[in-house]
Design a protein around this motif. Structure first.
Motif, PDB file in Angstrom:
ATOM      1  N   GLU A 141       0.937  -1.445   0.010  1.00 56.57           N
ATOM      2  CA  GLU A 141      -0.108   0.005   0.164  1.00 56.57           C
ATOM      3  C   GLU A 141       0.860   1.123   0.017  1.00 56.57           C
ATOM      4  OE1 GLU A 141      -3.323   2.424   0.334  1.00 56.57           O
ATOM      5  OE2 GLU A 141      -3.588   0.413   0.100  1.00 56.57           O
ATOM      6  N   TYR A 142       1.946   1.445   0.423  1.00 55.22           N
ATOM      7  CA  TYR A 142       3.143   2.782   0.446  1.00 55.22           C
ATOM      8  C   TYR A 142       3.669   2.443  -0.541  1.00 55.22           C
ATOM      9  CZ  TYR A 142       7.115   4.834   1.572  1.00 55.22           C
ATOM     10  OH  TYR A 142       7.861   6.738   1.131  1.00 55.22           O
ATOM     11  N   ILE A 143       4.116   1.568  -1.429  1.00 56.30           N
ATOM     12  CA  ILE A 143       4.658   1.945  -2.635  1.00 56.30           C
ATOM     13  C   ILE A 143       3.411   2.196  -3.892  1.00 56.30           C
ATOM     14  CG2 ILE A 143       5.282   0.083  -4.619  1.00 56.30           C
ATOM     15  CD1 ILE A 143       6.661  -2.162  -2.632  1.00 56.30           C
ATOM     16  N   HIS A 144       2.249   2.003  -3.157  1.00 55.06           N
ATOM     17  CA  HIS A 144       1.716   2.496  -4.681  1.00 55.06           C
ATOM     18  C   HIS A 144       0.849   3.549  -4.164  1.00 55.06           C
ATOM     19  CE1 HIS A 144       0.087  -2.015  -5.779  1.00 55.06           C
ATOM     20  NE2 HIS A 144       1.034  -1.844  -6.270  1.00 55.06           N
ATOM     21  N   GLN A 145       0.350   4.106  -3.223  1.00 57.34           N
ATOM     22  CA  GLN A 145       0.235   5.176  -3.083  1.00 57.34           C
ATOM     23  C   GLN A 145       1.573   6.676  -3.279  1.00 57.34           C
ATOM     24  OE1 GLN A 145      -2.613   6.967  -1.604  1.00 57.34           O
ATOM     25  NE2 GLN A 145      -3.668   4.476  -2.022  1.00 57.34           N
ATOM     26  N   ASN A 146       2.261   5.882  -2.919  1.00 53.70           N
ATOM     27  CA  ASN A 146       4.024   6.686  -3.022  1.00 53.70           C
ATOM     28  C   ASN A 146       3.616   8.170  -3.921  1.00 53.70           C
ATOM     29  OD1 ASN A 146       7.050   8.335  -3.242  1.00 53.70           O
ATOM     30  ND2 ASN A 146       5.898   7.221  -1.474  1.00 53.70           N
ATOM     31  N   PRO A 147       2.806   8.059  -5.349  1.00 57.95           N
ATOM     32  CA  PRO A 147       2.824   9.145  -6.423  1.00 57.95           C
ATOM     33  C   PRO A 147       1.120   9.804  -6.047  1.00 57.95           C
ATOM     34  CG  PRO A 147       2.739   6.706  -7.745  1.00 57.95           C
ATOM     35  CD  PRO A 147       3.063   6.497  -5.595  1.00 57.95           C
ATOM     36  N   VAL A 148       0.927   9.398  -5.280  1.00 56.61           N
ATOM     37  CA  VAL A 148      -0.672  10.127  -4.864  1.00 56.61           C
ATOM     38  C   VAL A 148       0.082  10.870  -3.546  1.00 56.61           C
ATOM     39  CG1 VAL A 148      -2.421   9.951  -3.821  1.00 56.61           C
ATOM     40  CG2 VAL A 148      -2.100   7.962  -5.279  1.00 56.61           C
ATOM     41  N   LYS A 149       0.538  10.255  -2.791  1.00 55.18           N
ATOM     42  CA  LYS A 149       1.580  11.246  -1.350  1.00 55.18           C
ATOM     43  C   LYS A 149       2.287  12.439  -1.999  1.00 55.18           C
ATOM     44  CE  LYS A 149       5.167   9.992   0.578  1.00 55.18           C
ATOM     45  NZ  LYS A 149       5.904   8.725   1.631  1.00 55.18           N
ATOM     46  N   ALA A 150       3.079  11.835  -3.306  1.00 52.35           N
ATOM     47  CA  ALA A 150       3.846  13.152  -3.905  1.00 52.35           C
ATOM     48  C   ALA A 150       3.111  14.398  -4.967  1.00 52.35           C
ATOM     49  CB  ALA A 150       5.343  12.438  -4.896  1.00 52.35           C
ATOM     50  N   HIS A 151       1.869  13.966  -4.681  1.00 54.25           N
ATOM     51  CA  HIS A 151       1.173  14.535  -5.319  1.00 54.25           C
ATOM     52  C   HIS A 151       1.244  14.805  -6.810  1.00 54.25           C
ATOM     53  CE1 HIS A 151      -0.543  16.329  -2.271  1.00 54.25           C
ATOM     54  NE2 HIS A 151       0.774  16.830  -1.533  1.00 54.25           N
ATOM     55  N   LEU A 152       1.429  13.409  -7.439  1.00 55.83           N
ATOM     56  CA  LEU A 152       1.884  12.895  -8.912  1.00 55.83           C
ATOM     57  C   LEU A 152       0.611  12.463  -9.840  1.00 55.83           C
ATOM     58  CD1 LEU A 152       5.204  11.150  -8.778  1.00 55.83           C
ATOM     59  CD2 LEU A 152       4.542  14.050  -9.365  1.00 55.83           C
ATOM     60  N   CYS A 153      -0.784  11.979  -9.148  1.00 55.70           N
ATOM     61  CA  CYS A 153      -1.487  11.444  -9.364  1.00 55.70           C
ATOM     62  C   CYS A 153      -2.140  11.503  -7.637  1.00 55.70           C
ATOM     63  CB  CYS A 153      -1.236  10.215 -10.184  1.00 55.70           C
ATOM     64  SG  CYS A 153      -0.909   8.898  -8.827  1.00 55.70           S
TER      65      CYS A 153
END
Length: 175
Positions: A141-153
């Motif tokens: 879940e952390y890996i998959h959420q990383n681009p969301v957390k970084a505001h990339l998607c």
């Protein structure tokens, strides 16, 4: 990537965590590094679609031979990958870095990537052991959420260079 976390920043982080209790320092260090990396520092060559594809395809190359690929996410300046190694982890990481690093440096000028120096990747890598099924799911879940957390998607499923992407090969079933 080699230019995404300068030594002077790491030294500053060490000063910041010096007063933190010793048993909590590593967690504080990782959080500072994660926040810094997610802010998109460095040349961010991995944001180029061709480069991201090369890196992603390198993960697929020896799945089932040298490791079992579980989850991944290619960020603009770093990657997250979760595998079950079937050979020594250092050899796996060196293989990815060597192949992708040579390819990127060969195409650096042509693709206008702006990679400084002679190396794409940092020498080091961070690893951790997965303790149990719950920890495994948390890390995925952390890996998959990383681009969301970084505001990339907005949603993990929309990040093209991730195992959360619907068009990505699936290697394990994730609930």
């Amino acid at each position: 990537m080699a230019d995404s976390l300068p030594q002077e920043v790491l030294k500053q982080f060490e000063l910041e965590i010096a007063s933190v209790a010793e048993d909590r320092r590593e967690l504080c260090r990782r959080k500072l590094i994660e926040k810094y990396m997610d802010s998109g520092m460095g040349c961010c060559a991995l944001q180029h679609p061709v480069v991201a594809d090369i890196v992603q395809n390198s993960f697929f190359a020896f799945d089932g031979v040298k490791y079992r690929l579980i989850a991944w996410c290619i960020m603009p300046n770093h990657v997250h990958i979760l595998i079950e190694p079937l050979i020594e982890l250092g050899k796996i990481v060196q293989s990815w870095k060597s192949f992708t690093g040579r390819w990127v440096m060969k195409h650096n000028a042509e693709l206008e990537l702006g990679v400084p120096g002679k190396s794409l990747w940092m020498r080091e890598y961070w690893d951790r052991y997965i303790r149990n099924e719950g920890h495994l799911q948390t890390v995925i879940e952390y890996i998959h959420q990383n681009p969301v957390k970084a505001h990339l998607c907005q949603f993990p499923e929309t990040w093209r260079w991730s195992s959360a992407y619907p068009g990505a090969p699936s290697f394990i079933s994730v609930q």
